[in-house]
Design an enzyme around this catalytic site. Structure first.
Site, PDB file in Angstrom:
ATOM      1  N   ARG A 180       0.837  -1.208   0.000  1.00  0.00           N
ATOM      2  CA  ARG A 180       0.000   0.000   0.000  1.00  0.00           C
ATOM      3  C   ARG A 180       0.872   1.258   0.000  1.00  0.00           C
ATOM      4  O   ARG A 180       0.447   2.312  -0.451  1.00  0.00           O
ATOM      5  CB  ARG A 180      -0.889   0.033   1.251  1.00  0.00           C
ATOM      6  CG  ARG A 180      -1.989  -0.999   1.271  1.00  0.00           C
ATOM      7  CD  ARG A 180      -2.692  -0.986   2.616  1.00  0.00           C
ATOM      8  NE  ARG A 180      -3.282   0.291   2.972  1.00  0.00           N
ATOM      9  CZ  ARG A 180      -4.469   0.728   2.559  1.00  0.00           C
ATOM     10  NH1 ARG A 180      -5.205  -0.023   1.773  1.00  0.00           N
ATOM     11  NH2 ARG A 180      -4.922   1.898   2.935  1.00  0.00           N
TER      12      ARG A 180
ATOM     13  N   ARG B 222       9.744   5.548  -3.153  1.00  0.00           N
ATOM     14  CA  ARG B 222      10.045   6.462  -4.261  1.00  0.00           C
ATOM     15  C   ARG B 222      11.528   6.808  -4.316  1.00  0.00           C
ATOM     16  O   ARG B 222      12.218   6.752  -3.300  1.00  0.00           O
ATOM     17  CB  ARG B 222       9.258   7.765  -4.098  1.00  0.00           C
ATOM     18  CG  ARG B 222       7.762   7.594  -4.087  1.00  0.00           C
ATOM     19  CD  ARG B 222       7.091   8.886  -4.548  1.00  0.00           C
ATOM     20  NE  ARG B 222       5.646   8.788  -4.405  1.00  0.00           N
ATOM     21  CZ  ARG B 222       4.980   9.218  -3.333  1.00  0.00           C
ATOM     22  NH1 ARG B 222       5.626   9.773  -2.322  1.00  0.00           N
ATOM     23  NH2 ARG B 222       3.663   9.093  -3.277  1.00  0.00           N
TER      24      ARG B 222
ATOM     25  N   ARG C 223      -9.130  -6.079  13.322  1.00  0.00           N
ATOM     26  CA  ARG C 223      -8.371  -5.188  14.182  1.00  0.00           C
ATOM     27  C   ARG C 223      -9.253  -3.976  14.456  1.00  0.00           C
ATOM     28  O   ARG C 223      -9.882  -3.439  13.538  1.00  0.00           O
ATOM     29  CB  ARG C 223      -7.082  -4.776  13.451  1.00  0.00           C
ATOM     30  CG  ARG C 223      -6.030  -4.183  14.352  1.00  0.00           C
ATOM     31  CD  ARG C 223      -5.471  -5.188  15.329  1.00  0.00           C
ATOM     32  NE  ARG C 223      -4.419  -4.573  16.128  1.00  0.00           N
ATOM     33  CZ  ARG C 223      -4.117  -4.940  17.358  1.00  0.00           C
ATOM     34  NH1 ARG C 223      -4.774  -5.925  17.936  1.00  0.00           N
ATOM     35  NH2 ARG C 223      -3.151  -4.357  18.019  1.00  0.00           N
TER      36      ARG C 223
ATOM     37  N   ARG D  67      -0.568   6.666  15.598  1.00  0.00           N
ATOM     38  CA  ARG D  67      -0.492   7.982  14.934  1.00  0.00           C
ATOM     39  C   ARG D  67      -1.413   8.952  15.643  1.00  0.00           C
ATOM     40  O   ARG D  67      -2.325   8.534  16.372  1.00  0.00           O
ATOM     41  CB  ARG D  67      -0.829   7.886  13.448  1.00  0.00           C
ATOM     42  CG  ARG D  67      -2.132   7.189  13.147  1.00  0.00           C
ATOM     43  CD  ARG D  67      -2.304   6.953  11.646  1.00  0.00           C
ATOM     44  NE  ARG D  67      -3.383   6.003  11.409  1.00  0.00           N
ATOM     45  CZ  ARG D  67      -3.705   5.488  10.237  1.00  0.00           C
ATOM     46  NH1 ARG D  67      -3.023   5.807   9.164  1.00  0.00           N
ATOM     47  NH2 ARG D  67      -4.704   4.638  10.120  1.00  0.00           N
TER      48      ARG D  67
ATOM     49  N   GLU E 120      -4.405   7.540  18.048  1.00  0.00           N
ATOM     50  CA  GLU E 120      -5.033   6.302  17.574  1.00  0.00           C
ATOM     51  C   GLU E 120      -4.323   5.093  18.196  1.00  0.00           C
ATOM     52  O   GLU E 120      -3.133   4.915  17.997  1.00  0.00           O
ATOM     53  CB  GLU E 120      -4.918   6.267  16.048  1.00  0.00           C
ATOM     54  CG  GLU E 120      -5.481   5.039  15.389  1.00  0.00           C
ATOM     55  CD  GLU E 120      -5.431   5.149  13.859  1.00  0.00           C
ATOM     56  OE1 GLU E 120      -5.649   6.251  13.298  1.00  0.00           O
ATOM     57  OE2 GLU E 120      -5.148   4.127  13.227  1.00  0.00           O
TER      58      GLU E 120
ATOM     59  N   TYR F 241      -9.567  -5.139   2.654  1.00  0.00           N
ATOM     60  CA  TYR F 241      -8.925  -3.898   3.093  1.00  0.00           C
ATOM     61  C   TYR F 241      -9.093  -2.876   1.968  1.00  0.00           C
ATOM     62  O   TYR F 241      -8.165  -2.581   1.224  1.00  0.00           O
ATOM     63  CB  TYR F 241      -7.448  -4.210   3.369  1.00  0.00           C
ATOM     64  CG  TYR F 241      -6.628  -3.150   4.066  1.00  0.00           C
ATOM     65  CD1 TYR F 241      -7.103  -1.878   4.318  1.00  0.00           C
ATOM     66  CD2 TYR F 241      -5.338  -3.446   4.464  1.00  0.00           C
ATOM     67  CE1 TYR F 241      -6.324  -0.939   4.963  1.00  0.00           C
ATOM     68  CE2 TYR F 241      -4.545  -2.514   5.101  1.00  0.00           C
ATOM     69  CZ  TYR F 241      -5.038  -1.261   5.343  1.00  0.00           C
ATOM     70  OH  TYR F 241      -4.253  -0.330   5.967  1.00  0.00           O
TER      71      TYR F 241
ATOM     72  N   ASP G 203      -9.910   0.756   0.198  1.00  0.00           N
ATOM     73  CA  ASP G 203      -9.943   2.212   0.352  1.00  0.00           C
ATOM     74  C   ASP G 203     -11.299   2.732  -0.113  1.00  0.00           C
ATOM     75  O   ASP G 203     -12.063   2.015  -0.760  1.00  0.00           O
ATOM     76  CB  ASP G 203      -8.824   2.847  -0.484  1.00  0.00           C
ATOM     77  CG  ASP G 203      -7.461   2.655   0.165  1.00  0.00           C
ATOM     78  OD1 ASP G 203      -7.405   2.509   1.394  1.00  0.00           O
ATOM     79  OD2 ASP G 203      -6.449   2.649  -0.570  1.00  0.00           O
TER      80      ASP G 203
HETATM   81  N1  UDP Z   1       3.049   1.225   7.840  1.00  0.00           N
HETATM   82  C1  UDP Z   1       4.210   1.248   8.592  1.00  0.00           C
HETATM   83  N2  UDP Z   1       4.689   2.445   9.022  1.00  0.00           N
HETATM   84  C2  UDP Z   1       4.062   3.615   8.759  1.00  0.00           C
HETATM   85  C3  UDP Z   1       2.879   3.598   7.998  1.00  0.00           C
HETATM   86  C4  UDP Z   1       2.383   2.373   7.558  1.00  0.00           C
HETATM   87  O1  UDP Z   1       4.786   0.205   8.872  1.00  0.00           O
HETATM   88  O2  UDP Z   1       4.559   4.679   9.174  1.00  0.00           O
HETATM   89  C5  UDP Z   1       2.559  -0.092   7.368  1.00  0.00           C
HETATM   90  C6  UDP Z   1       1.639  -0.769   8.380  1.00  0.00           C
HETATM   91  O3  UDP Z   1       1.844  -2.173   8.297  1.00  0.00           O
HETATM   92  C7  UDP Z   1       0.262  -0.404   7.865  1.00  0.00           C
HETATM   93  C8  UDP Z   1       0.479  -0.451   6.359  1.00  0.00           C
HETATM   94  O4  UDP Z   1       1.799   0.054   6.192  1.00  0.00           O
HETATM   95  O5  UDP Z   1      -0.715  -1.323   8.276  1.00  0.00           O
HETATM   96  C9  UDP Z   1      -0.510   0.370   5.550  1.00  0.00           C
HETATM   97  O6  UDP Z   1      -0.483   1.714   5.983  1.00  0.00           O
HETATM   98  P1  UDP Z   1      -1.657   2.748   5.642  1.00  0.00           P
HETATM   99  O7  UDP Z   1      -1.211   4.095   6.056  1.00  0.00           O
HETATM  100  O8  UDP Z   1      -2.054   2.543   4.216  1.00  0.00           O
HETATM  101  O9  UDP Z   1      -2.812   2.235   6.596  1.00  0.00           O
HETATM  102  P2  UDP Z   1      -4.271   2.843   6.877  1.00  0.00           P
HETATM  103  O10 UDP Z   1      -4.207   4.333   6.657  1.00  0.00           O
HETATM  104  O11 UDP Z   1      -5.215   2.127   5.976  1.00  0.00           O
HETATM  105  O12 UDP Z   1      -4.471   2.503   8.317  1.00  0.00           O
END
Ligand code: UDP
Length: 390
Positions: free
Chosen positions: A182, A186, A260, A291, A314, A363, A365
């Protein structure tokens, strides 16, 4: 309780159910009843003005709309204007703040280098080979192997390992590799979180967007009403579009699907800016939240928005029966169980179509949810047309 000639019932007023209700009313010109067990529509996208500060807060965590699918972008723009907000995420590791996802800025800061774009691919390849010898050539079997193959072990351990453990409550070796894809990797200084060309926030918030989606006079929306309250009175000829979890639909007869959950701790703080950005990740496992969301930064076009700010931390958590499910835990046994429930649905409830993040155990979006709902609607329309022709 329900009218005996009800033809369309939507269970759950999130995006999947909302799009289907809107299409049934607008295109098929059929009445449709939408039931929603929460007090509001919009599912987990829901946002509302926090009464003390007037700041638009997202009840279930930051939801930024982003898509690369032309028909989805065209469709959502019928219900709201979008701002030009483009999402950026920062992550804190050992007291320092880095941009996320991994790109030239994060790699150069973390490794103390000054790599150029053309040097990135080779650098990451060497990092991966140095730290995961032996996995060369083979397909990564889990999230950890995949992440190390993309960015090497030091970056993985700093930014992915702890966050992922907190997020999923599992060792990344037990998680499917595709979760990590996901996030883009880059080789430039672009620090946008998403690659999608179309991004933004609904100008007047998600509640206003969902009000528009449900506005059609042929849609009746009843909040505070759950499937269990009406299941016994649904006419057999009624098509049901169900966006709740399938294990719940079958009374957990085959066992519970694993989800989860999340818990948010929200504070109103007495200064105009707390973290300087909308989403700040905490990469280290010792910090118990993943976060924090400072919502006013999602709407820079609204200006300073007063002297106070709202921040929500969160905290991921295990999801017990009856808790709000957020993320399907897509391990092989969970996927198999979902498959068994789907087979039962097809055999025992042919009038029910399940979908969305919960019903599909995917999962998804927001944009993929809309795209899926539009595809489901095309099937409904074909069926309706056959029925009208007969
Ligand atoms: N992830 C991570 N570190 C970060 C952000 C994301 O390891 O700083 C990993 C983590 O396993 C997460 C996945 O990337 O479940 C997808 O992140 P995303 O931000 O897409 O998750 P969402 O916003 O859907 O919770």
């Amino acid at each position: 309780m329900l009218s005996g000639d009800l033809k369309y019932l939507v269970v759950g007023a999130g995006l999947w159910g909302g799009v289907l209700a809107e299409r049934i009313a607008s295109v098929l010109e059929r009445p449709v009843l939408v039931i929603e067990k929460r007090a509001h529509t919009g599912g987990n996208c829901h946002s509302a003005l926090e009464p003390d500060t007037g700041i638009e807060c997202h009840a279930y965590g930051t939801h930024v709309f982003h898509t690369s699918i032309p028909r989805v972008w065209e469709y959502v723009n019928r219900f709201t204007q979008f701002t030009s907000y483009r999402h950026k995420v920062l992550t804190e590791h050992r007291g320092r703040v880095y941009p996320m996802p991994i790109g030239l800025a994060a790699v150069n800061m973390f490794h103390g280098l000054n790599l150029r774009p053309r040097e990135m691919a080779g650098f990451l390849r060497r990092e991966a080979a140095a730290h995961a010898p032996g996995t060369d050539g083979g397909e990564p079997a889990n999230l950890e192997e995949k992440a190390v193959s993309l960015i090497g072990r030091p970056l993985y351990e700093a930014f992915i390992k702890g966050y992922t453990q907190k997020q999923w409550g599992k060792d990344p070796k037990e998680l499917p590799a595709d979760i990590i894809t996901r996030l883009p990797v880059r080789s430039d200084y672009n620090t946008d979180y998403f690659n999608d060309p179309w991004q933004g926030m609904p100008l007047r918030g998600y509640a206003a967007m969902f009000d528009e989606l449900f506005r059609h006079p042929l849609i009746e929306t009843r909040t505070g009403l759950a499937w269990a309250d009406i299941a016994g009175s649904v006419p057999p000829s009624c098509a049901v579009l169900y966006s709740g979890p399938l294990d719940e639909l079958f009374g957990y007869a085959l066992g519970a699907l694993e989800w989860r959950g999340l818990r948010f701790e929200r504070d109103i703080l007495p200064w105009p800016d707390a973290q300087g950005t909308a989403v700040l990740n905490q990469a280290d496992v010792e910090i118990p939240w993943t976060r924090s969301h400072e919502f006013k930064h999602l709407h820079p076009e609204r200006g300073r928005q007063g002297d106070k700010t709202v921040v929500a931390r969160e905290y991921p958590r295990a999801c017990q029966r009856g808790d709000e499910p957020y993320y399907p835990v897509n391990t092989t046994p969970n996927q198999a169980l979902q498959g068994e429930y789907q087979a039962r649905l097809a055999a025992e409830m042919p009038n029910v179509t399940a979908g969305g993040r919960l019903g599909g155990y995917r999962y998804l979006d927001m944009d993929k949810t809309i795209d899926d709902a539009l595809a489901v609607f095309e099937k409904l329309r074909a069926r309706e047309n056959r029925g009208r022709a007969a």
